[in-house]
Design an enzyme around this catalytic site. Structure first.
Site, PDB file in Angstrom:
ATOM      1  N   HIS A 217     -57.990   1.735  17.292  1.00  0.00           N
ATOM      2  CA  HIS A 217     -56.964   1.711  18.419  1.00  0.00           C
ATOM      3  C   HIS A 217     -56.196   3.114  18.282  1.00  0.00           C
ATOM      4  O   HIS A 217     -56.183   3.635  17.358  1.00  0.00           O
ATOM      5  CB  HIS A 217     -56.416   0.571  18.512  1.00  0.00           C
ATOM      6  CG  HIS A 217     -55.282   0.431  17.404  1.00  0.00           C
ATOM      7  ND1 HIS A 217     -55.724  -0.063  16.220  1.00  0.00           N
ATOM      8  CD2 HIS A 217     -53.561   0.770  17.386  1.00  0.00           C
ATOM      9  CE1 HIS A 217     -54.544  -0.098  15.236  1.00  0.00           C
ATOM     10  NE2 HIS A 217     -53.444   0.325  16.014  1.00  0.00           N
ATOM     11  N   ASP A 219     -52.008   3.965  18.868  1.00  0.00           N
ATOM     12  CA  ASP A 219     -50.705   3.539  19.317  1.00  0.00           C
ATOM     13  C   ASP A 219     -50.164   3.890  20.406  1.00  0.00           C
ATOM     14  O   ASP A 219     -50.195   5.018  20.969  1.00  0.00           O
ATOM     15  CB  ASP A 219     -49.651   3.886  18.142  1.00  0.00           C
ATOM     16  CG  ASP A 219     -50.155   3.107  16.752  1.00  0.00           C
ATOM     17  OD1 ASP A 219     -50.950   2.153  16.920  1.00  0.00           O
ATOM     18  OD2 ASP A 219     -49.524   3.575  15.789  1.00  0.00           O
ATOM     19  N   ARG A 282     -53.362  -7.589   2.151  1.00  0.00           N
ATOM     20  CA  ARG A 282     -52.558  -6.411   2.277  1.00  0.00           C
ATOM     21  C   ARG A 282     -51.225  -6.872   3.068  1.00  0.00           C
ATOM     22  O   ARG A 282     -51.485  -7.413   4.007  1.00  0.00           O
ATOM     23  CB  ARG A 282     -53.420  -5.208   2.730  1.00  0.00           C
ATOM     24  CG  ARG A 282     -52.483  -4.048   3.257  1.00  0.00           C
ATOM     25  CD  ARG A 282     -53.822  -3.056   4.051  1.00  0.00           C
ATOM     26  NE  ARG A 282     -53.106  -1.823   4.026  1.00  0.00           N
ATOM     27  CZ  ARG A 282     -52.750  -1.423   5.471  1.00  0.00           C
ATOM     28  NH1 ARG A 282     -52.582  -2.270   6.459  1.00  0.00           N
ATOM     29  NH2 ARG A 282     -52.219  -0.047   5.565  1.00  0.00           N
TER      30      ARG A 282
END
Length: 332
Positions: A217, A219, A282
């Protein structure tokens, strides 16, 4: 996930078997991943060079920021409290993480209901997160016996926000001047009051670089500033391949968003990126800042639009066609 307390995970992640998850794995025919070198540009915040930062944003759309002034102890404490919050039982997180924050899993900001459809098969990205409206932190209720660390979480976020707003404003002004952006637009083009933090926990995967924790994607922000742990998984798409951005202690990753690409008349690049699950969990902390909702963005490449209109179009596309189209909807 063997040997771990699974009560903190969304039930769908626990119930889904390895064979079922493999349906959503990245195919071997996808673009190659380069993770044995790191050509990523490095920008020194204390010695900002207009030519260097401009080149990084034109060529990469991202850069690594060093000497940024955020105390290592603050980042470490925020990471530690975030881990404790994520380790709470799933039901507790859903019940206790309330306004001005919210708990989510999958990728609801990028895909309808957090579900990704790939070749007719539905899958959910194996990531969960905490979304925080920073401007409303003062309204956050005190933590109760179930979540006593919420008070320290709020205090850490309030301090963190001050650092992020400082960095965002300083970087934006440097980037604005680099492309001769109208200074009169500066205040509406970057509104610190819009600042939000999303803290993500990406679940471990037995096959690193095979499962997407966050779909590819761009932002929608003006700037995104990422503080990641030592696990890694962030990848940027450049020159027809995915390049792994290695985590380096006490550095930040600054990402140009769609809004700044439009404001710069496409001189800066809102780059496609994703996160791949690794063999370890993570944690990443990302700060996003946006324009004022009603501030009109003027560009030689796009018809005039407000961020509010942009977001409405993104949500419409997600609901109707299942993907974010983004800036292409506004191109002249």
């Amino acid at each position: 996930m063997s040997g771990q307390d699974l009560s903190s995970y969304p039930p769908l992640f626990v119930q889904t078997s390895d064979s079922e998850r493999s349906v959503g794995l990245v195919s071997d025919s996808s673009p190659p991943i380069v993770d044995d070198w790191d050509p990523f540009p490095i920008i020194d915040f204390l010695k900002l060079n207009p030519e260097e930062i401009g080149k990084a944003c034109r060529d990469w759309g991202m850069f690594r920021l060093v000497n940024h002034g955020i105390p290592e102890e603050l980042s470490a404490q925020l990471q530690e409290v975030s881990k404790k919050l994520f380790s709470l039982p799933f039901e507790t997180k859903q019940a206790q993480l309330q306004s001005p924050m919210s708990y989510f899993w999958g990728t609801p900001a990028l895909t309808p209901n957090g579900v990704v459809v790939n070749q007719g098969v539905q899958k959910v990205n194996r990531v969960e997160g905490i979304f925080v409206l920073l401007s409303q932190l003062s309204q956050m209720p005190p933590g109760d016996d179930d979540v006593p660390m919420l008070n320290s979480f709020r205090n850490l976020l309030e301090e963190y926000e001050k650092h992020m707003a400082r960095l965002a404003r300083f970087l934006f002004e440097a980037l604005r001047k680099n492309v001769d952006m109208d200074p009169n637009s500066s205040q509406s083009y970057l509104s610190e009051a819009t600042g939000v933090v999303r803290i993500y926990r990406y679940l471990q995967c037995s096959e690193p670089n095979k499962a997407e924790g966050m779909v590819a994607h761009t932002d929608s922000s003006v700037l995104s500033i990422l503080n990641q742990d030592e696990v890694g998984g962030l990848q940027i798409f450049k020159d027809d391949k995915w390049i792994e951005i290695k985590p380096i202690t006490n550095t930040l990753i600054v990402n140009i968003g769609d809004m700044l690409q439009a404001m710069s008349n496409d001189e800066y690049k809102s780059v496609e990126h994703r996160v791949m699950n690794k063999r370890a969990e993570r944690i990443s902390i990302c700060y996003f800042v946006f324009p004022e909702d009603e501030g009109v963005i003027q560009s030689t490449k796009y018809k005039p639009f407000t961020y509010k209109e942009f977001q409405a179009q993104v949500q419409k596309d997600l609901k109707t066609i299942g993907i974010k189209v983004g800036l292409q909807r506004f191109r002249l």
